[in-house]
Design a protein around this motif. Sequence first.
Motif, PDB file in Angstrom:
ATOM      1  N   GLU A   1       0.829  -1.206   0.000  1.00  0.00           N
ATOM      2  CA  GLU A   1       0.000   0.000   0.000  1.00  0.00           C
ATOM      3  C   GLU A   1       0.868   1.262   0.000  1.00  0.00           C
ATOM      4  OE1 GLU A   1      -3.056   0.499  -0.472  1.00  0.00           O
ATOM      5  OE2 GLU A   1      -3.248   2.591   0.172  1.00  0.00           O
ATOM      6  N   GLU A   2       1.998   1.207   0.725  1.00  0.00           N
ATOM      7  CA  GLU A   2       2.869   2.368   0.848  1.00  0.00           C
ATOM      8  C   GLU A   2       3.350   2.838  -0.525  1.00  0.00           C
ATOM      9  OE1 GLU A   2       6.173   1.703   3.487  1.00  0.00           O
ATOM     10  OE2 GLU A   2       6.995   3.691   3.087  1.00  0.00           O
ATOM     11  N   LYS A   3       3.676   1.868  -1.403  1.00  0.00           N
ATOM     12  CA  LYS A   3       4.171   2.227  -2.726  1.00  0.00           C
ATOM     13  C   LYS A   3       3.061   2.835  -3.571  1.00  0.00           C
ATOM     14  CE  LYS A   3       7.142   0.804  -6.438  1.00  0.00           C
ATOM     15  NZ  LYS A   3       8.204  -0.103  -6.830  1.00  0.00           N
ATOM     16  N   GLU A   4       1.838   2.286  -3.429  1.00  0.00           N
ATOM     17  CA  GLU A   4       0.700   2.832  -4.170  1.00  0.00           C
ATOM     18  C   GLU A   4       0.484   4.296  -3.808  1.00  0.00           C
ATOM     19  OE1 GLU A   4      -0.902   1.215  -6.633  1.00  0.00           O
ATOM     20  OE2 GLU A   4       0.667  -0.282  -6.245  1.00  0.00           O
ATOM     21  N   VAL A   5       0.570   4.592  -2.517  1.00  0.00           N
ATOM     22  CA  VAL A   5       0.393   5.976  -2.053  1.00  0.00           C
ATOM     23  C   VAL A   5       1.485   6.863  -2.640  1.00  0.00           C
ATOM     24  CG1 VAL A   5       0.344   7.488  -0.029  1.00  0.00           C
ATOM     25  CG2 VAL A   5      -0.750   5.240   0.064  1.00  0.00           C
TER      26      VAL A   5
ATOM     27  N   LEU B   1       3.187   6.367  -5.376  1.00  0.00           N
ATOM     28  CA  LEU B   1       2.972   6.513  -6.824  1.00  0.00           C
ATOM     29  C   LEU B   1       1.909   7.571  -7.112  1.00  0.00           C
ATOM     30  CD1 LEU B   1       3.215   2.840  -8.115  1.00  0.00           C
ATOM     31  CD2 LEU B   1       4.467   4.781  -9.049  1.00  0.00           C
ATOM     32  N   ARG B   2       0.850   7.588  -6.260  1.00  0.00           N
ATOM     33  CA  ARG B   2      -0.208   8.598  -6.456  1.00  0.00           C
ATOM     34  C   ARG B   2       0.344  10.003  -6.215  1.00  0.00           C
ATOM     35  NH1 ARG B   2      -3.901   4.732  -4.509  1.00  0.00           N
ATOM     36  NH2 ARG B   2      -3.786   5.428  -2.351  1.00  0.00           N
ATOM     37  N   THR B   3       1.135  10.146  -5.147  1.00  0.00           N
ATOM     38  CA  THR B   3       1.749  11.456  -4.860  1.00  0.00           C
ATOM     39  C   THR B   3       2.648  11.870  -6.020  1.00  0.00           C
ATOM     40  OG1 THR B   3       1.884  10.632  -2.602  1.00  0.00           O
ATOM     41  CG2 THR B   3       2.988  12.715  -3.061  1.00  0.00           C
ATOM     42  N   TYR B   4       3.431  10.915  -6.484  1.00  0.00           N
ATOM     43  CA  TYR B   4       4.372  11.150  -7.577  1.00  0.00           C
ATOM     44  C   TYR B   4       3.637  11.658  -8.814  1.00  0.00           C
ATOM     45  CZ  TYR B   4       8.048  10.030 -10.993  1.00  0.00           C
ATOM     46  OH  TYR B   4       8.987  10.095 -11.984  1.00  0.00           O
ATOM     47  N   LYS B   5       2.522  11.012  -9.110  1.00  0.00           N
ATOM     48  CA  LYS B   5       1.724  11.366 -10.273  1.00  0.00           C
ATOM     49  C   LYS B   5       1.224  12.805 -10.166  1.00  0.00           C
ATOM     50  CE  LYS B   5      -1.818   9.189 -13.060  1.00  0.00           C
ATOM     51  NZ  LYS B   5      -2.668   8.027 -13.253  1.00  0.00           N
ATOM     52  N   LYS B   6       0.784  13.178  -8.963  1.00  0.00           N
ATOM     53  CA  LYS B   6       0.282  14.535  -8.740  1.00  0.00           C
ATOM     54  C   LYS B   6       1.392  15.563  -8.960  1.00  0.00           C
ATOM     55  CE  LYS B   6      -2.746  13.673  -5.088  1.00  0.00           C
ATOM     56  NZ  LYS B   6      -2.824  13.740  -3.639  1.00  0.00           N
ATOM     57  N   ILE B   7       2.581  15.262  -8.439  1.00  0.00           N
ATOM     58  CA  ILE B   7       3.696  16.217  -8.527  1.00  0.00           C
ATOM     59  C   ILE B   7       4.106  16.423  -9.984  1.00  0.00           C
ATOM     60  CG2 ILE B   7       6.127  16.574  -7.937  1.00  0.00           C
ATOM     61  CD1 ILE B   7       5.457  14.811  -5.388  1.00  0.00           C
ATOM     62  N   VAL B   8       4.254  15.315 -10.703  1.00  0.00           N
ATOM     63  CA  VAL B   8       4.701  15.412 -12.094  1.00  0.00           C
ATOM     64  C   VAL B   8       3.642  16.117 -12.947  1.00  0.00           C
ATOM     65  CG1 VAL B   8       5.385  14.096 -14.134  1.00  0.00           C
ATOM     66  CG2 VAL B   8       6.195  13.394 -11.899  1.00  0.00           C
ATOM     67  N   THR B   9       2.368  15.786 -12.720  1.00  0.00           N
ATOM     68  CA  THR B   9       1.290  16.434 -13.473  1.00  0.00           C
ATOM     69  C   THR B   9       1.296  17.938 -13.229  1.00  0.00           C
ATOM     70  OG1 THR B   9       0.009  14.450 -13.058  1.00  0.00           O
ATOM     71  CG2 THR B   9      -1.196  16.318 -13.949  1.00  0.00           C
TER      72      THR B   9
ATOM     73  N   SER C   1       8.165   1.053 -12.086  1.00  0.00           N
ATOM     74  CA  SER C   1       6.791   1.565 -11.978  1.00  0.00           C
ATOM     75  C   SER C   1       6.748   3.089 -12.002  1.00  0.00           C
ATOM     76  CB  SER C   1       6.075   1.024 -10.747  1.00  0.00           C
ATOM     77  OG  SER C   1       6.955   0.480  -9.826  1.00  0.00           O
ATOM     78  N   PHE C   2       7.738   3.742 -11.378  1.00  0.00           N
ATOM     79  CA  PHE C   2       7.776   5.207 -11.404  1.00  0.00           C
ATOM     80  C   PHE C   2       8.106   5.704 -12.811  1.00  0.00           C
ATOM     81  CE2 PHE C   2       8.098   4.607  -6.849  1.00  0.00           C
ATOM     82  CZ  PHE C   2       7.316   5.645  -6.369  1.00  0.00           C
ATOM     83  N   LYS C   3       9.018   4.982 -13.465  1.00  0.00           N
ATOM     84  CA  LYS C   3       9.423   5.364 -14.821  1.00  0.00           C
ATOM     85  C   LYS C   3       8.230   5.275 -15.767  1.00  0.00           C
ATOM     86  CE  LYS C   3      12.728   4.224 -18.277  1.00  0.00           C
ATOM     87  NZ  LYS C   3      12.903   2.960 -18.927  1.00  0.00           N
TER      88      LYS C   3
END
Lengths: 102, 556
Positions: free
Chosen positions: B18-22, B24-32, B115-117
């Motif tokens: 779950e920690e990685k999913e969270v 990844l979601r944060t990461y997506k928001k930052i990059v967007t 997954s981040f890439k």
Amino acid sequence: MPSRNDPANSALYTQLHRRMVESGEWDRLSTIFSQRLTETGWVDDVHHRSKEIARSAGSEPGKTVRQIMTDVQEYAEGSVPASVRQGLMALIRQYLDSQIDK
Amino acid sequence: MQHPGPSCTHLADLDGEEEKEVMLRTYKKIVTWRLQRVNEAVSLGKRRRVSSPTCGTCGVTLSRPFVCLSCSYTGCWMEGHVYGHLRESGHGFCVDARTGSIFCMECDDFVYDQSFKNVYESLLTNAGEKYTTFRLSRMTREAYKPWIPDYKDTGALDKSVSLPCQGRRGLLNLGQTCYLNSILQSFLANPLLRNYFLSDKHNFKACKNKDCTCCEMDKLFSEIYSGDSKPFGPTSFLSTTWRASSSSGPASSELCAGYAQQDAHEFFISALNQIHATAKGSTKASCICIVHTTFDGSLHSEVRCERCGNVNATSDPMMDISLEIEGKHMGGHGGRGDGEEATLLSCLRRYTHPERLGANDYSCPKCGKNSHASKRLSIHRLPPVLSFQFKRFEHPTSDKSSARKIEKRVRFPSTLNMAEFTTLAQRNSSEGKVNGTSRATYAGPASMYEYDLFSVVCHEGSIDNGHYTCFTRHQDEWYRYDDDKVTHSTLGDCLASQAYMCFYVKRHLDYKPYVLPSYIQAREAEMQKEKERELQKMREMQAMEREVDDELLASI
């Protein structure tokens, strides 16, 4: 040259810096700066040096990005062509002059 | 591009948690957030004042924020504040909002994680699509669909044999053939040509063409990727080139026949013509053969009559760009004297700079008078692979002894942005001057104009006793080819060489919905007809046999 770490200047610096970033001026100047550094070969030169530092250190344990940055920083800052440096300083001065009356 | 760097075990251990999913979601928001900001700043012209995050430690406004992936902390990198935050809080990772790179505290380094890439690349592609519209139809771009192998593809993949993805082999000098060897090495390093020939699009065993240069390319790729590292002699390539050029007219046969030293650029052009002539899907206009899909761009030329102001514009196909190293009118153009060093960009600026034609050189089709006119070139459509030639050899008269070589060094970058040389950018800047505004038609994200250097052909020595060598890149490593000798080189050595030709490949290739090429449609229609004809024949045969049987039965 006044230091930005001098408390008398730091408040002014912080304020001007924020204004530059938020108005998009910072991004505009960094784009111009990086284009000029690419054209004069500075970017490729620093890339080449950093890569060779990493290569000569081998892979076990190898060098981290932070170590490579420490190794290359002095050279990188010193090798910015004078014409690029002066050009950017002139642009920053121009921006600051335009902000003084407002 | 694939990163060979070691992957981070700390991120890999979190897979499926779950920690990685969270994160990844944060990461997506930052990059967007970052992509939106960059693209809107340019597309809206004058940017509105937007507030920026500040450093959680020193309070400075951040132009390049690093964001913690476990909490809402943002900080600066150069002062080490984000590093300090990770150390004190025990949070594991932070991200550079500008590049999407991830820093792992435990590795004490930037790390790569698939997954981040994947998230980053898909956001980058989406942003590219969202901020580009076609100028005429106002439509947005086709959505990118990644290739997911279906059961047929999977079956084919299971049966196939894996080969190393890089092949490096020296080419023997067959008597002053270094010009040929260098150009062939640049072809071998060309990702579009490589993918075409290694995916068996032109199989020399199945091809029926006579003197087929495409077959020679196929054979060359098979030899280079065979796993054998001994130098290879491209004898059959050379003899096919001779035969193909002697059959296409006496003028070109002089060009390549015999054991004389030849010009690498002339060979490059003649090889492209021969590959084009023997490739599948080859046509006279808007050709879709491998040569044209790789190298073909279009050049826009505008001639403005200074008498009546009429503009005469034409577009011509271009396979490469030949650049003058020294300006004809020194010091006259744009105030740049000859003290300034020559760079690929300065040559391109001169190439696309308006040129004044003499009073008797141009007859205006509108006012019908001879007059002064200004001519300007720009690039209308950029090709996937951009090839440049620096005109180092000058032939002032037809007498061969008067030829001379320009030794001047030309600096060229490892990455190139072609935006300012396009027709669109020229129109924007000239309209801006007329209207006095900086509001220009938005030309799409920068990623549409970015190119990476992958090969350089160099000429060393004098004009009549020179030697060609070649540098090529595989991922992030450079290699130098001197006929049969292959050596591991560096970016620095490659960029310091005396370049004669440079090859750049587009970083993000264009894509469109898949359409079956017309030659394949024609071939399939032909096969269908053939089948029907055979079926018809079989039916006739059966009918005849039945008649014979009936007659036989009747006669009993």
